[in-house]
Enzyme design. Structure first.
Site: not given
Ligand code: RRO
Length: 338
Positions: A51, A75, A160, A195
């Site tokens: 992702s 994503k 995240c 996750k």
């Molecule tokens: O979008 C991000 O900054 C991001 C996400 Br959603 C995530 O789950 N993991 C990451 O390292 N960046």
């Protein structure tokens, strides 16, 4: 000594050819059965995208056939479009990369109209990652996705690191993680993976809480919270100050997390990820207990990395005389068969 020195035809593991060499001593690549089952979903092979590293797969289409992978993990999608964090959003680190994207994306309406149909039209299996700021937002996303063509699994991104406050990292708290999983499970028509974040004291406790709340499997791991400071400007490199560390630097942490969770919860399917660059890297995750793996950061310098990793994995299994991929899942936990 190799742990798989078996002559067990039932298990698909041939007599150990003693072949860490390049002689293809065991069997030919073509005879390795690469099929895997992830949370009840049968996939033709165990290598997926990760992702956040390939949007919804379209960017990788000039380099690989998305249907040739086990699945494409998209994503994380939110209810509404979002432009994400200010730039700079990425920084290089030794053996890794720091990102602070901040959940940029088109939102669920555009995703359902353009992205998921694009994957379905190509025969690709989609693992759709969803992210929200509240339990209700996660549930709403699961509702919107229910019955969507091409959807194989949901990956619930509760980890995240680049959200406004650490309080929103649901995966850092067993009860908050369970609340999200329970709400998504109530709405989802497909299996649900939670996750997890490595930035916790006891990932097994979080894993157990998610499974108790109904998670059909776990994805491990999201990035580790990190930071880089520019020694000329004396300021943080990332506009978001902190960011998520990915790439080979985090691989041992990820393998350790998969190992610990598989040891404690051996029946729980795991999608493993964290710095996989090669077929041998992927094999480590499978041996630790993952049923499938995601290739993420590698695509930034080698966009066809997922198909290369798949081919390498097949070759490495053949070299070891293994005819069925599923036989190596969790094998590092078992005593060698003598
Ligand atoms: O979008 C991000 O900054 C991001 C996400 Br959603 C995530 O789950 N993991 C990451 O390292 N960046």
């Amino acid at each position: 000594m190799m742990p798989l020195a078996a002559h067990d035809h039932e298990s698909g593991i041939r007599e150990n050819p003693g072949s860490h060499t390049h002689d293809h001593g065991g069997t030919s690549d073509a005879t390795v059965d690469m099929v895997t089952t992830l949370a009840g979903t049968v996939l033709p092979n165990p290598v997926l995208t990760a992702s956040g590293c390939a949007a919804a797969g379209r960017e990788l289409a000039p380099f690989l056939d998305p249907a040739a992978l086990g699945a494409v993990v998209t994503k994380s999608v939110l209810l509404r479009p979002r432009s994400g964090r200010a730039t700079p959003r990425m920084a290089e680190t030794p053996s890794g990369m720091l990102n602070s994207i901040g959940l940029q994306g088109p939102g669920i309406d555009a995703f359902l109209e353009h992205d998921l149909p694009w994957l379905a039209a190509r025969g690709a299996r989609a693992v759709v990652s969803i992210a929200g700021g509240s339990v209700e937002e996660f549930a709403e996303l699961a509702r919107r996705l229910a019955g969507a063509p091409g959807l194989a699994l949901l990956e619930v991104n509760i980890s995240c690191p680049n959200v406004a406050s650490r309080g929103q990292v649901f995966a850092c708290d067993p009860l908050a993680a369970a609340d999200v999983v329970r709400a998504v499970k109530a709405e989802s028509g497909v299996p649900v993976l939670a996750k997890l974040s490595p930035d916790v004291t006891d990932i097994v406790a979080i894993a157990g809480s998610c499974v108790e709340a109904g998670a059909d499997g776990l994805s491990m791991i999201n990035t580790l919270l990190g930071m880089v400071i520019d020694t000329d400007t004396f300021r943080p490199v990332l506009a978001g100050v902190t960011g998520g560390l990915s790439g080979p630097a985090i691989r041992p942490v990820a393998v350790r997390c998969v190992w610990q969770v598989h040891a404690a919860l051996p029946g729980v399917p795991i999608l493993g990820m964290g710095g996989i660059l090669s077929g041998l890297d992927a094999l480590q995750f499978l041996l630790a207990g993952a049923s499938a793996v995601s290739v993420g950061t590698a695509v930034f310098h080698d966009p066809s990395a997922p198909v290369r990793v798949l081919a390498e994995l097949r070759t490495e299994l053949a070299r070891r005389g293994i005819t069925r991929l599923s036989d190596v899942v969790g094998a590092a936990h078992r005593e060698p068969h003598r």
